[in-house]
Every structure is written in structure tokens, then in C-alpha cells.
Design an enzyme around this catalytic site. Structure first.
Site, mmCIF file in Angstrom:
data_model
loop_
_atom_site.group_PDB
_atom_site.id
_atom_site.type_symbol
_atom_site.label_atom_id
_atom_site.label_comp_id
_atom_site.label_asym_id
_atom_site.label_seq_id
_atom_site.Cartn_x
_atom_site.Cartn_y
_atom_site.Cartn_z
ATOM 1 N N TYR A 35 0.944 -1.007 0.067
ATOM 2 C CA TYR A 35 0.115 0.173 0.030
ATOM 3 C C TYR A 35 0.915 1.247 0.118
ATOM 4 O O TYR A 35 2.217 1.006 0.096
ATOM 5 C CB TYR A 35 -0.841 0.141 1.250
ATOM 6 C CG TYR A 35 -0.353 0.280 2.492
ATOM 7 C CD1 TYR A 35 0.750 -0.671 3.141
ATOM 8 C CD2 TYR A 35 -0.629 1.478 3.074
ATOM 9 C CE1 TYR A 35 1.317 -0.304 4.278
ATOM 10 C CE2 TYR A 35 0.094 1.765 4.401
ATOM 11 C CZ TYR A 35 0.919 1.054 4.957
ATOM 12 O OH TYR A 35 1.531 1.349 6.156
ATOM 13 N N ARG A 37 -6.878 -21.536 -1.928
ATOM 14 C CA ARG A 37 -6.023 -20.832 -0.565
ATOM 15 C C ARG A 37 -4.768 -21.884 -0.849
ATOM 16 O O ARG A 37 -4.873 -23.164 -0.446
ATOM 17 C CB ARG A 37 -6.441 -20.961 0.724
ATOM 18 C CG ARG A 37 -5.510 -20.448 1.491
ATOM 19 C CD ARG A 37 -6.332 -20.476 3.041
ATOM 20 N NE ARG A 37 -5.187 -19.843 3.922
ATOM 21 C CZ ARG A 37 -4.149 -20.438 4.501
ATOM 22 N NH1 ARG A 37 -4.082 -21.753 4.200
ATOM 23 N NH2 ARG A 37 -3.413 -20.102 5.280
ATOM 24 N N LYS A 93 6.519 -1.750 1.904
ATOM 25 C CA LYS A 93 5.224 -1.154 2.409
ATOM 26 C C LYS A 93 4.049 -2.015 2.487
ATOM 27 O O LYS A 93 3.399 -2.206 1.568
ATOM 28 C CB LYS A 93 4.898 0.350 2.092
ATOM 29 C CG LYS A 93 4.061 0.906 2.968
ATOM 30 C CD LYS A 93 4.148 2.397 2.575
ATOM 31 C CE LYS A 93 3.199 3.267 2.982
ATOM 32 N NZ LYS A 93 3.198 3.278 4.491
ATOM 33 N N GLU A 138 12.365 2.558 14.270
ATOM 34 C CA GLU A 138 11.485 3.475 13.426
ATOM 35 C C GLU A 138 10.262 3.520 14.709
ATOM 36 O O GLU A 138 10.257 2.635 15.575
ATOM 37 C CB GLU A 138 11.124 3.101 12.409
ATOM 38 C CG GLU A 138 10.595 2.155 12.007
ATOM 39 C CD GLU A 138 10.032 1.854 10.527
ATOM 40 O OE1 GLU A 138 9.758 2.653 9.739
ATOM 41 O OE2 GLU A 138 9.732 0.631 10.059
ATOM 42 N N LEU A 162 11.108 1.405 7.120
ATOM 43 C CA LEU A 162 10.378 1.740 5.705
ATOM 44 C C LEU A 162 11.258 3.070 5.606
ATOM 45 O O LEU A 162 11.435 4.105 6.493
ATOM 46 C CB LEU A 162 9.019 2.125 6.285
ATOM 47 C CG LEU A 162 8.417 2.636 4.862
ATOM 48 C CD1 LEU A 162 7.979 1.473 3.671
ATOM 49 C CD2 LEU A 162 7.040 3.496 5.313
HETATM 50 N N1 PMP Z 1 7.596 3.808 9.143
HETATM 51 C C1 PMP Z 1 6.253 2.915 9.100
HETATM 52 C C2 PMP Z 1 6.263 1.590 9.809
HETATM 53 C C3 PMP Z 1 5.247 3.694 8.735
HETATM 54 O O1 PMP Z 1 4.042 3.089 8.911
HETATM 55 C C4 PMP Z 1 5.123 4.994 8.024
HETATM 56 C C5 PMP Z 1 3.992 5.592 7.694
HETATM 57 N N2 PMP Z 1 3.222 4.827 6.780
HETATM 58 C C6 PMP Z 1 6.468 5.539 8.153
HETATM 59 C C7 PMP Z 1 7.462 4.943 8.610
HETATM 60 C C8 PMP Z 1 6.461 7.202 7.523
HETATM 61 O O2 PMP Z 1 6.539 6.997 6.129
HETATM 62 P P1 PMP Z 1 5.983 8.253 5.282
HETATM 63 O O3 PMP Z 1 6.741 9.268 5.603
HETATM 64 O O4 PMP Z 1 6.316 7.776 3.685
HETATM 65 O O5 PMP Z 1 4.522 8.227 5.609
#
Ligand code: PMP
Length: 291
Positions: free
Chosen positions: A32, A100, A150, A182, A206
């Protein structure tokens, strides 16, 4: 009446139906993106699309549209939902298989594409002088080893965020082997002695679009910044902590595990970077009306 997009058509949310055999439902086999729009203008669209293309490639899901087709769909969805300040959520799953089976369907099936919009709360960065800041707690990072993708498989992130909420905080800052990775849905920055620090990009985090923009803005405005590992004790002794994401932008964390961060108020470097961020955003998207 809000409109969503599913597999080629715009419709009311209650008319959007997905098979229970969709691999997104059975295996969380999908990826996503969340793209903010201000004044109806998509913000950092190309950066989000590059990450979408990468997530699809890493999971071997066919990309159903070219970049310009994605742009048109996102713009139309924003317009159909009244424009203004909105987030575009888009999801692509591997599609509906006949049965499945963990292995991918062979021959491949059409990916499922779903898009919807959400509201965006007025971000703290819009009013740096009156922002109150937020609370965070630290938790063990219990997620998988490919957090750079993601993926819609967000059960660990949900469990972690829920623990934070139950502790009266708004975000969980995650630690793996004694180092900050993070947040449950954000990237993390700290400030120590005038230098901004954030963990380097790797499979453990991410690659946030907001993170990259904050790094870019610091470099452009000669604010000392280093991309390097942050230990748990550096986090606890930080002068400032920020968490970043596309819909919340840059949020100052003023309390960590019930202890004040620095002076317990949004810090001076946060205010400086927040101002640069808002100036940058307004240059691209115009001045936003407050909601
Ligand atoms: N890390 C994670 C695990 C996230 O879910 C998000 C937000 N979707 C971010 C970092 C921040 O990413 P972005 O700045 O691209 O929204």
C-alpha cells in the site's frame, strides 16, 4: 457521499466488494501507499510512486498501471472527494486465486486495486509556536526482517500502536538489539547537541517519504544531520525527539516513557525544521485552509 476506487471503477464505499479468496484477505499479500494532498494537489507524488513500484517489485506483484495512470486515478479520486486536504490510501494485492495456496497463483491473476481518501488533521508543523507535542513509549520491534517493503501485513504494527495507546501515548518507538529502528507508523529523529540524527535506511525500516524530505531540508538549510544508528541510551538522553509520517508530517515527542524529552516542550530545532517543511509544502501546494 465519499467515493472509493476498486478495480477500474469509482463507487460508493458500500458498493465496493472484494472476494474472501483475495490474497490480501487470506495472506495479507499486498502492498500500500498513503499520499497526502493539500488544496487537492498531491504532495511528493513521484517519491510515493517510486516506493510503490519498489514494493511491488520486491513482492513480485504486477504493477497494473503506469505512473501517469496512477497520477490520474489519484487526482480523480481526490477531486471526487471534494479536493482540499486529504490522504489517498491505495492498496494493491496479488489478486483472487481459485484456491487457498501459499504459493503464488499460476498462471498469475489480476491484482486487486483499491483506493480511498481519508481526512488529514491539521499537522503540528503548521503552527510551531503553539504545538503541544506528543508522548511516546519504547517497545521491542517484533516485526519481520523486510520492513522496507510497505506491506499491508500490519498486525505487529497494530499491536505495538495499541500498546502505546493503552499506555496513554500516541506512538511506540521501536528498538531492535538495542538500536532505534522507527515508530509503529513513523520514522524517528533525535537531536543531540545541535545535530539531527536518524537511522540509516535498511531492511529494518520503511524508507519514509517524510523522512527523506526532512533529511533534504536539513542539508539544504545547513542544519547538521547524520544518518547513523541511534542506541537506546542516546534516545533516552536526546535533547529532542521527532517522529515523521506523510499525514502527521513532523511531530515533536515531548515525553518518552513518562520522562520529559529535553525541556519537555517542542524543541528549537523542531520549530526550525517544521517551518522549513511548511514553507516547502506551501510552495508546492499553496496555502492550506485550516480544518
Ligand atoms: N515507518 C512506518 C512503519 C510507517 O508505517 C510509516 C507511515 N506509513 C512511516 C515509517 C513514514 O513513512 P512516510 O513518511 O512515507 O509516510
Amino acid at each position: 457521499m465519499s467515493q472509493v476506487y476498486l478495480n477500474g471503477a469509482f463507487m460508493a464505499p458500500q458498493d465496493a466488494h472484494i472476494s474472501p479468496l483475495d490474497r490480501g484477505f487470506l495472506f495479507a499479500d499486498g502492498i500500500y501507499e498513503v499520499i497526502p494532498a493539500y488544496n487537492g494537489v498531491l504532495f511528493r507524488f513521484d517519491e510515493h510512486l517510486i516506493r510503490l513500484e519498489r514494493s511491488l517489485a520486491e513482492t513480485a506483484i504486477d504493477n497494473p498501471y503506469r505512473r501517469e495512470e496512477w497520477r490520474k486515478l489519484c487526482e480523480e479520486l481526490v477531486a471526487r472527494n471534494g479536493g482540499g486536504n486529504l490522504s489517498v490510501y491505495l492498496q494493491v494485492t496479488r489478486g483472487v486465486a481459485a484456491k487457498r495456496d501459499h504459493a503464488f497463483p499460476n498462471p498469475p491473476v489480476q491484482p486487486t486495486v483499491f483506493m480511498m481518501t481519508g481526512s488529514i488533521a491539521v499537522p503540528a508543523a503548521d503552527s510551531p509556536d503553539t504545538a503541544s507535542g506528543s508522548r511516546a513509549i519504547t517497545l521491542d520491534d517484533i516485526r519481520w526482517a523486510r520492513c522496507d517493503i510497505k506491506s499491508v501485513s500490519l498486525l505487529p504494527n497494530s499491536l505495538l500502536r495499541q500498546q502505546a495507546v493503552e499506555a496513554g501515548a500516541s506512538e511506540a518507538i521501536l528498538l531492535r538489539d538495542g538500536f532505534v529502528t522507527e515508530g509503529s507508523a513513523s520514522n524517528v529523529f533525535i537531536v543531540k547537541n545541535g545535530t539531527v540524527l536518524t537511522p540509516p535506511k535498511s531492511h529494518a525500516i520503511l524508507g519514509g517519504i517524510t523522512r527523506d524530505l526532512v533529511v533534504e531540508l536539513c542539508l539544504r538549510h545547513h542544519i547538521p544531520l547524520e544518518e547513523r544508528e541511534i542506541t537506546e541510551s542516546q534516545l533516552r538522553q536526546a535533547d529532542e525527539i521527532w517522529v515523521t509520517s506523510s499525514t502527521k508530517e513532523i511531530v515533536p515527542v515531548i515525553q518518552l516513557n513518562n520522562s520529559p524529552v529535553g525541556d519537555g516542550v517542542p524543541g528549537p530545532l523542531w520549530k526550525t525544521v517544521a517551518r522549513h517543511y511548511v514553507t516547502f509544502k506551501r510552495r508546492l501546494c499553496g496555502h492550506q485552509d485550516q480544518e
